[in-house]
Design an enzyme around this catalytic site. Structure first.
Site, mmCIF file in Angstrom:
data_model
loop_
_atom_site.group_PDB
_atom_site.id
_atom_site.type_symbol
_atom_site.label_atom_id
_atom_site.label_comp_id
_atom_site.label_asym_id
_atom_site.label_seq_id
_atom_site.Cartn_x
_atom_site.Cartn_y
_atom_site.Cartn_z
ATOM 1 N N SER A 23 0.842 -1.286 -0.070
ATOM 2 C CA SER A 23 -0.115 -0.109 0.056
ATOM 3 C C SER A 23 0.812 1.159 0.120
ATOM 4 C CB SER A 23 -1.136 -0.157 1.156
ATOM 5 O OG SER A 23 -1.863 -1.146 1.102
ATOM 6 N N THR A 68 -4.998 -3.634 8.103
ATOM 7 C CA THR A 68 -4.780 -4.965 7.405
ATOM 8 C C THR A 68 -4.477 -5.963 8.930
ATOM 9 O OG1 THR A 68 -3.717 -6.284 5.724
ATOM 10 C CG2 THR A 68 -2.229 -4.753 6.797
ATOM 11 N N LYS A 72 -8.260 -5.907 11.627
ATOM 12 C CA LYS A 72 -9.747 -5.572 10.966
ATOM 13 C C LYS A 72 -10.818 -5.448 11.793
ATOM 14 C CE LYS A 72 -8.431 -6.484 6.019
ATOM 15 N NZ LYS A 72 -8.636 -6.934 4.799
ATOM 16 N N ASN A 93 -11.355 -2.012 6.694
ATOM 17 C CA ASN A 93 -9.986 -1.962 6.264
ATOM 18 C C ASN A 93 -9.865 -0.346 5.957
ATOM 19 O OD1 ASN A 93 -11.562 -1.371 3.667
ATOM 20 N ND2 ASN A 93 -10.227 -2.953 2.741
ATOM 21 N N ASP A 108 -13.063 -4.068 0.225
ATOM 22 C CA ASP A 108 -12.684 -4.978 -0.573
ATOM 23 C C ASP A 108 -13.793 -5.470 -1.514
ATOM 24 O OD1 ASP A 108 -10.181 -5.310 0.841
ATOM 25 O OD2 ASP A 108 -10.755 -6.543 2.270
ATOM 26 N N ALA A 133 -14.439 -19.194 3.590
ATOM 27 C CA ALA A 133 -15.409 -18.326 4.525
ATOM 28 C C ALA A 133 -14.555 -17.396 5.477
ATOM 29 C CB ALA A 133 -16.119 -19.565 5.067
ATOM 30 N N GLY A 134 -13.508 -16.919 4.933
ATOM 31 C CA GLY A 134 -12.802 -15.802 5.943
ATOM 32 C C GLY A 134 -13.535 -14.494 5.561
ATOM 33 N N TYR A 221 -2.759 -12.618 -4.936
ATOM 34 C CA TYR A 221 -1.788 -12.192 -6.011
ATOM 35 C C TYR A 221 -0.418 -12.223 -5.803
ATOM 36 C CZ TYR A 221 -1.584 -8.502 -2.343
ATOM 37 O OH TYR A 221 -1.296 -7.499 -1.120
#
Ligand SMILES: NC(=O)c1ccc[n+]([C@@H]2O[C@H](COP(=O)([O-])OP(=O)(O)OC[C@H]3O[C@@H](n4cnc5c(N)ncnc54)[C@H](OP(=O)(O)O)[C@@H]3O)[C@@H](O)[C@H]2O)c1
Length: 277
Positions: A23, A68, A72, A93, A108, A133-134, A221
């Site tokens: 970021s 992050t 959160k 976030n 997000d 499922a997070g 990513y």
């Protein structure tokens, strides 16, 4: 060289650790591009200090923060106001400090949807199968439902899938073992697990039952193109990688802190990808 003035605007990202975050590079590129008198810095804050340090940063003149792992949920708890995106995601976030109040949002889901659109994908084209499922699954599932999409949650731990389905009313669940066989019924497959990430186990999904119109998205990513995306591409399916989501989710925070709506483009993608290319 661009020098800050005494009225520079300040923002940053906090995590524990935070050194891996892309970021600062992302927001730093925009600050330079738009010649903004401002700075965006990494802020490693230990979990036990979060609730005291963050309000102090607001008092010290920061415009806001990205938040992050693992903060959160703690960020949600310190907000005076949470917007609907954060309420639906159960996590924050992005924090904006304004007029003595802390406002939390979760970008997000919006970032995921914007990234699909940037790839020419209509998010509402048909039902979506979410692996995981997070926290990311919850934000993305809520955003897809807001687009009118029927969402199915498929997670290794069935209890967590069931718990998430309760938080996303109308969502269905699917046993983890059926993730490959069920693909024929979906228009969108999203990996929101950490599987396939560098140093993590691979994600095992057999795409042979996938319809030709299935769009395969991976929010991991690192690497930029995961084995899942390689396999989908080899079958001629449209793919959407995860770095674009990171770039698009950052737009809303930058806009709120620095007053400019920044552009996500190929040059930014290459700068933030850096060593991953
Ligand atoms: N591109 C972006 O902008 C972006 C944004 C947010 C997150 N992410 C990425 O998304 C991923 C998930 O983030 P999160 O915050 O949602 O994490 P999280 O809350 O910790 O959830 C992790 C998920 O992965 C599953 N999982 C982990 N190990 C597994 C295994 N060996 N087999 C099967 N399932 C496994 C977990 O299943 P169980 O419930 O069974 O443990 C859970 O569903 C991370 O890789 C993160 O970097 C990317």
């Amino acid at each position: 060289m661009r020098l800050l003035t005494g009225s520079a605007r300040l923002a940053g990202v906090t995590g524990w650790p935070v050194a891996h975050s892309r970021s600062p590079r992302l927001h730093g590129t925009w600050l330079a591009r738009y010649s903004i008198d401002g700075a965006y810095v990494p802020l490693p804050i230990a979990p036990q200090d979060f609730a005291t340090v963050v309000p102090a940063l607001a008092k010290a003149g920061f415009a806001g923060l990205n938040v992050t792992i693992p903060h959160k949920e703690a960020a949600f708890a310190i907000c005076d106001v949470v917007d609907p995106s954060a309420a639906r995601a159960g996590a924050v976030n992005t924090l904006v400090f304004r007029n003595g109040k802390i406002t939390g949002s979760n970008t997000d889901g919006a970032g995921f949807i914007a990234n699909l659109r940037a790839h020419g994908v209509n998010p509402a084209a048909g039902p979506a199968l979410l692996l995981g499922a997070g926290g990311a699954a919850r934000a993305i599932g809520a955003a897809l439902q807001d687009e009118g999409v029927a969402v199915t949650i498929c997670n290794r731990t069935a209890e967590r899938a069931a718990a998430l389905a309760l938080q996303l009313p109308g969502a269905k669940t699917l046993p983890w073992a059926q993730r490959s066989a069920a693909l024929a019924d979906y228009a969108l497959l999203v990996n929101t697990t950490s599987l396939g990430m560098a140093k993590q186990p691979p994600l095992e999904v057999d795409l042979s039952a996938a319809p030709h119109h299935l769009v395969v998205s991976d929010i991991v990513y690192v690497p930029l193109q995961t084995a899942l995306l390689d396999a989908a591409q080899a079958r001629g399916l449209q793919i959407v990688g995860g770095l674009g989501m990171l770039l698009h989710q950052a737009v809303l925070g930058f806009e709120a802190w620095f007053g400019v709506t920044p552009e996500v483009d190929e040059a930014l993608y290459r700068i933030v990808a850096g060593d991953l290319l």
